[in-house]
Design a protein around this motif. Structure first.
Motif, PDB file in Angstrom:
ATOM      1  N   HIS A 150       0.994  -1.192  -0.185  1.00 48.91           N
ATOM      2  CA  HIS A 150       0.225  -0.015   0.139  1.00 48.91           C
ATOM      3  C   HIS A 150       0.864   1.339  -0.101  1.00 48.91           C
ATOM      4  CE1 HIS A 150      -3.141   3.041   1.273  1.00 48.91           C
ATOM      5  NE2 HIS A 150      -4.075   2.017   1.062  1.00 48.91           N
ATOM      6  N   THR A 151       1.942   1.342   0.751  1.00 54.91           N
ATOM      7  CA  THR A 151       2.628   2.574   0.894  1.00 54.91           C
ATOM      8  C   THR A 151       3.490   2.617  -0.307  1.00 54.91           C
ATOM      9  OG1 THR A 151       4.671   1.391   1.974  1.00 54.91           O
ATOM     10  CG2 THR A 151       2.753   2.542   3.407  1.00 54.91           C
ATOM     11  N   MET A 152       3.957   1.827  -0.838  1.00 54.35           N
ATOM     12  CA  MET A 152       4.767   1.812  -2.316  1.00 54.35           C
ATOM     13  C   MET A 152       3.808   2.007  -3.277  1.00 54.35           C
ATOM     14  SD  MET A 152       7.507   1.846  -3.474  1.00 54.35           S
ATOM     15  CE  MET A 152       8.863   0.921  -2.606  1.00 54.35           C
ATOM     16  N   GLY A 153       2.651   1.842  -3.214  1.00 57.88           N
ATOM     17  CA  GLY A 153       1.888   2.394  -4.148  1.00 57.88           C
ATOM     18  C   GLY A 153       1.415   3.781  -4.279  1.00 57.88           C
ATOM     19  N   THR A 154       1.325   4.137  -3.030  1.00 58.20           N
ATOM     20  CA  THR A 154       1.203   5.965  -2.882  1.00 58.20           C
ATOM     21  C   THR A 154       2.310   6.426  -3.311  1.00 58.20           C
ATOM     22  OG1 THR A 154      -0.291   5.424  -1.136  1.00 58.20           O
ATOM     23  CG2 THR A 154       0.812   7.480  -1.380  1.00 58.20           C
ATOM     24  N   ILE A 155       3.667   5.958  -2.863  1.00 55.95           N
ATOM     25  CA  ILE A 155       4.972   6.496  -3.532  1.00 55.95           C
ATOM     26  C   ILE A 155       5.038   6.574  -5.043  1.00 55.95           C
ATOM     27  CG2 ILE A 155       7.183   6.290  -3.294  1.00 55.95           C
ATOM     28  CD1 ILE A 155       6.895   4.836  -0.501  1.00 55.95           C
ATOM     29  N   ALA A 156       5.097   5.283  -5.557  1.00 52.63           N
ATOM     30  CA  ALA A 156       5.514   5.146  -6.918  1.00 52.63           C
ATOM     31  C   ALA A 156       4.628   4.619  -7.807  1.00 52.63           C
ATOM     32  CB  ALA A 156       6.611   4.408  -6.976  1.00 52.63           C
ATOM     33  N   GLY A 157       3.342   4.358  -7.385  1.00 53.93           N
ATOM     34  CA  GLY A 157       2.229   3.376  -8.301  1.00 53.93           C
ATOM     35  C   GLY A 157       1.705   4.299  -9.348  1.00 53.93           C
ATOM     36  N   SER A 158       1.519   3.479 -10.191  1.00 54.07           N
ATOM     37  CA  SER A 158       0.580   4.228 -11.402  1.00 54.07           C
ATOM     38  C   SER A 158      -0.829   4.030 -11.290  1.00 54.07           C
ATOM     39  CB  SER A 158       1.071   3.215 -12.956  1.00 54.07           C
ATOM     40  OG  SER A 158       0.785   1.998 -12.770  1.00 54.07           O
ATOM     41  N   MET A 159      -1.759   4.014 -12.177  1.00 55.76           N
ATOM     42  CA  MET A 159      -3.108   4.040 -12.037  1.00 55.76           C
ATOM     43  C   MET A 159      -3.845   4.845 -11.117  1.00 55.76           C
ATOM     44  SD  MET A 159      -3.363   1.007 -14.084  1.00 55.76           S
ATOM     45  CE  MET A 159      -5.038   0.628 -13.749  1.00 55.76           C
ATOM     46  N   GLY A 160      -3.191   6.183 -11.181  1.00 55.45           N
ATOM     47  CA  GLY A 160      -3.698   7.168 -10.318  1.00 55.45           C
ATOM     48  C   GLY A 160      -3.354   7.344  -8.972  1.00 55.45           C
ATOM     49  N   ILE A 161      -2.638   6.151  -8.515  1.00 55.70           N
ATOM     50  CA  ILE A 161      -2.515   6.039  -7.142  1.00 55.70           C
ATOM     51  C   ILE A 161      -1.108   6.871  -6.391  1.00 55.70           C
ATOM     52  CG2 ILE A 161      -3.941   4.274  -6.715  1.00 55.70           C
ATOM     53  CD1 ILE A 161      -1.442   2.314  -6.616  1.00 55.70           C
ATOM     54  N   GLY A 162      -0.062   7.038  -7.408  1.00 51.96           N
ATOM     55  CA  GLY A 162       1.179   7.297  -6.814  1.00 51.96           C
ATOM     56  C   GLY A 162       1.578   8.695  -7.056  1.00 51.96           C
ATOM     57  N   VAL A 163       2.297   9.163  -6.390  1.00 57.31           N
ATOM     58  CA  VAL A 163       2.940  10.445  -6.287  1.00 57.31           C
ATOM     59  C   VAL A 163       3.897  10.619  -7.198  1.00 57.31           C
ATOM     60  CG1 VAL A 163       4.120  12.362  -4.862  1.00 57.31           C
ATOM     61  CG2 VAL A 163       2.157  11.248  -4.028  1.00 57.31           C
ATOM     62  N   ALA A 164       4.851   9.542  -7.293  1.00 52.62           N
ATOM     63  CA  ALA A 164       6.134   9.634  -8.498  1.00 52.62           C
ATOM     64  C   ALA A 164       6.025   8.677  -9.328  1.00 52.62           C
ATOM     65  CB  ALA A 164       7.376   9.980  -7.567  1.00 52.62           C
ATOM     66  N   PRO A 165       4.971   8.370 -10.140  1.00 53.22           N
ATOM     67  CA  PRO A 165       4.825   7.046 -10.991  1.00 53.22           C
ATOM     68  C   PRO A 165       6.045   6.953 -11.776  1.00 53.22           C
ATOM     69  CG  PRO A 165       3.306   8.749 -11.845  1.00 53.22           C
ATOM     70  CD  PRO A 165       3.952   9.173 -10.567  1.00 53.22           C
ATOM     71  N   GLY A 166       6.948   8.106 -12.190  1.00 50.63           N
ATOM     72  CA  GLY A 166       7.867   7.693 -13.315  1.00 50.63           C
ATOM     73  C   GLY A 166       9.187   7.356 -12.405  1.00 50.63           C
ATOM     74  N   SER A 167       9.027   7.318 -11.142  1.00 45.79           N
ATOM     75  CA  SER A 167      10.331   6.884 -10.490  1.00 45.79           C
ATOM     76  C   SER A 167      10.525   5.359 -10.411  1.00 45.79           C
ATOM     77  CB  SER A 167      10.291   7.196  -8.871  1.00 45.79           C
ATOM     78  OG  SER A 167       8.999   6.754  -8.285  1.00 45.79           O
ATOM     79  N   THR A 168      11.587   4.789 -10.120  1.00 43.81           N
ATOM     80  CA  THR A 168      12.074   3.375 -10.098  1.00 43.81           C
ATOM     81  C   THR A 168      12.110   2.850  -8.465  1.00 43.81           C
ATOM     82  OG1 THR A 168      13.292   3.374 -12.020  1.00 43.81           O
ATOM     83  CG2 THR A 168      13.803   1.623 -10.379  1.00 43.81           C
ATOM     84  N   TRP A 169      11.467   2.049  -8.248  1.00 45.71           N
ATOM     85  CA  TRP A 169      11.367   1.507  -6.780  1.00 45.71           C
ATOM     86  C   TRP A 169      12.098   0.441  -6.301  1.00 45.71           C
ATOM     87  CZ3 TRP A 169       9.493  -2.842  -4.930  1.00 45.71           C
ATOM     88  CH2 TRP A 169       8.487  -3.619  -5.796  1.00 45.71           C
ATOM     89  N   VAL A 170      12.762   0.327  -5.231  1.00 46.55           N
ATOM     90  CA  VAL A 170      13.460  -0.969  -4.410  1.00 46.55           C
ATOM     91  C   VAL A 170      12.848  -0.936  -3.154  1.00 46.55           C
ATOM     92  CG1 VAL A 170      15.211  -0.589  -5.994  1.00 46.55           C
ATOM     93  CG2 VAL A 170      15.325   0.404  -3.860  1.00 46.55           C
ATOM     94  N   ALA A 171      13.018  -2.013  -2.402  1.00 50.16           N
ATOM     95  CA  ALA A 171      12.461  -2.204  -1.145  1.00 50.16           C
ATOM     96  C   ALA A 171      13.193  -3.175  -0.273  1.00 50.16           C
ATOM     97  CB  ALA A 171      10.871  -2.822  -1.320  1.00 50.16           C
ATOM     98  N   CYS A 172      13.121  -2.910   1.138  1.00 49.06           N
ATOM     99  CA  CYS A 172      13.673  -3.889   1.900  1.00 49.06           C
ATOM    100  C   CYS A 172      12.668  -4.520   3.062  1.00 49.06           C
ATOM    101  CB  CYS A 172      14.902  -3.186   2.691  1.00 49.06           C
ATOM    102  SG  CYS A 172      15.683  -4.440   4.053  1.00 49.06           S
TER     103      CYS A 172
END
Length: 407
Positions: free
Chosen positions: A215-237
């Motif tokens: 859920h938090t990654m979607g808000t950060i970087a998601g497409s479909m209208g949910i993310g603040v920075a949909p053009g960014s690349t994401w990684v996670a731990c």
């Protein structure tokens, strides 16, 4: 030279009562349980190394982070040598951390703890913390999922900002419960190369058995209208295996964010470090236990962002690490631009305004496009200043039930 200075400092360290270095809660726990998982901290921490790196200029961001890692590893090697040798000789199970200059020991007895604190280079021993995620708050209303921008995206005018940059060229990370990386909203901008680490099980690919991280990654970087920075690349731990997170895993993730490795923890490559780390966990007030990690991030040019917590609405409820001096702590607002009824607010334990922070970074360490959306000082540094509370209530984002699920 660094090794000589560290050795001299350790030789000169003095203490009057070794047992005073053992946290009282740990002593109580050992009386009850006989054994405990403990964190051992060493005199000086990582302060000198981190401050030294911040005051140096480097030809590239990668060189900066690689040098930081090497210097921290060198310091940890010297500081921890005697304790490591003792633990190895006694067949104890332990893991070393260079980012915070600590050793994590599993199943430590009181006898072992008392032996460890007798070393003059040991500053403190405490039982491993268990840190909680900010629990989701039930929405007051519901909306039909769709591809139009979420209300929060519209509220902060993200779409207008996308005309300048939608995050392209920026690598974002979160330390959370993991991510369902096959979800339609986040699958296209996941970086599989040095993009995932699970300190609990060293799983090969991202996963999320809780849902919080998806859920938090979607808000950060998601497409479909949910993310603040949909053009960014994401990684996670995966710092949190469930709704709680162990101290050792969070520090391990702190190291990984600074210099990512392959999923099995091998072959570190500091050129793969993200530009920011977003975190929605914490607890307590005025607790600086994670500060060695966030200070190392800042020296590396990695922006630390933390939820300020869901302990509101009373004053003086901002949580750590979000209330630390140089992290950006963020509160929650609703659709009417009001502070959410549950959102923690300041002041911090030391009286500073929190949410909010002021951090200065070397401008050369950031992609050019990033600088366009941040206030710049008229010199070679970049100022991130925030008294930030932002949309956080009744926000729809990706959830891990399926590759097309939202909630």
């Amino acid at each position: 030279m660094l090794k000589f200075i560290l050795v001299a400092a350790l030789v000169g360290a003095a203490f009057s009562n070794p047992e005073s270095k053992i946290d009282r809660a740990l002593l109580s726990s050992l009386e009850t349980k006989q054994v405990a998982n403990v964190m051992v901290s060493f005199v000086g921490g990582n302060v000198k190394v981190v401050s030294g790196i911040e005051n140096m200029k480097f030809a590239s961001r990668t060189q900066r982070i690689t040098t930081l890692k090497a210097d921290l590893e060198s310091q940890a090697e010297v500081s921890q040598e005697n304790v490591r040798n003792y633990l190895t000789a006694h067949k104890s199970h332990f893991k070393t951390f260079w980012i915070s200059n600590q050793i994590y020991i599993t199943g430590a007895t009181r006898q072992l703890v008392e032996a460890i604190v007798s070393f003059p280079e040991v500053a403190e021993i405490h039982e491993e913390r268990i840190i909680e995620l900010d629990s989701p708050v039930a929405p007051k209303s519901s909306r039909t999922p769709g591809i139009l921008a979420e209300w929060g995206i519209e509220k902060i005018q993200a779409e207008e900002a996308w005309e300048i940059s939608n995050g392209t060229g920026i690598v974002v990370s979160n330390i959370d419960t993991g991510v369902r990386y096959t979800h339609e909203a986040v699958r296209d901008n996941y970086r599989a190369d040095y993009g995932w680490y699970d300190p609990y099980a060293e799983t090969a690919t991202p996963n999320d058995g809780n849902g919080h991280g998806t859920h938090t990654m979607g808000t950060i970087a998601g497409s479909m209208g949910i993310g603040v920075a949909p053009g960014s690349t994401w990684v996670a731990c995966k710092g949190c295996s469930t709704s709680s997170c162990t101290e050792s895993a969070l520090i391990g993730c702190g190291e990984w964010v600074t210099c990512p490795t392959l999923p099995d923890g091998t072959e570190p490559d500091c050129s793969k470090a993200p530009h920011l780390s977003s975190n929605s966990w914490g607890g307590g007030r005025g607790d600086l236990w994670y500060e060695p990690v966030t200070e190392a991030w800042i020296a590396a040019g990695i922006v630390p962002l933390f939820s300020i917590g869901n302990s509101g609405s009373g004053c003086g409820t901002s949580n750590s690490p979000g209330d630390q001096r140089r992290v950006i702590g963020v509160g929650s607002t609703n659709v009417d631009d009001e502070i959410s009824y549950y959102s923690s607010v300041g002041p911090a334990a030391d009286g500073r305004i929190k949410p909010g922070s002021l951090i200065t970074y070397p401008l050369a360490d950031f992609p050019k496009r990033f600088s366009y959306v941040i206030h710049l000082l008229p010199n070679e540094s970049m100022n991130l200043f925030s008294e930030i509370s932002a949309p956080g209530e009744d926000v729809r984002s990706s959830v891990p039930d399926s590759d097309t699920s939202y909630g």
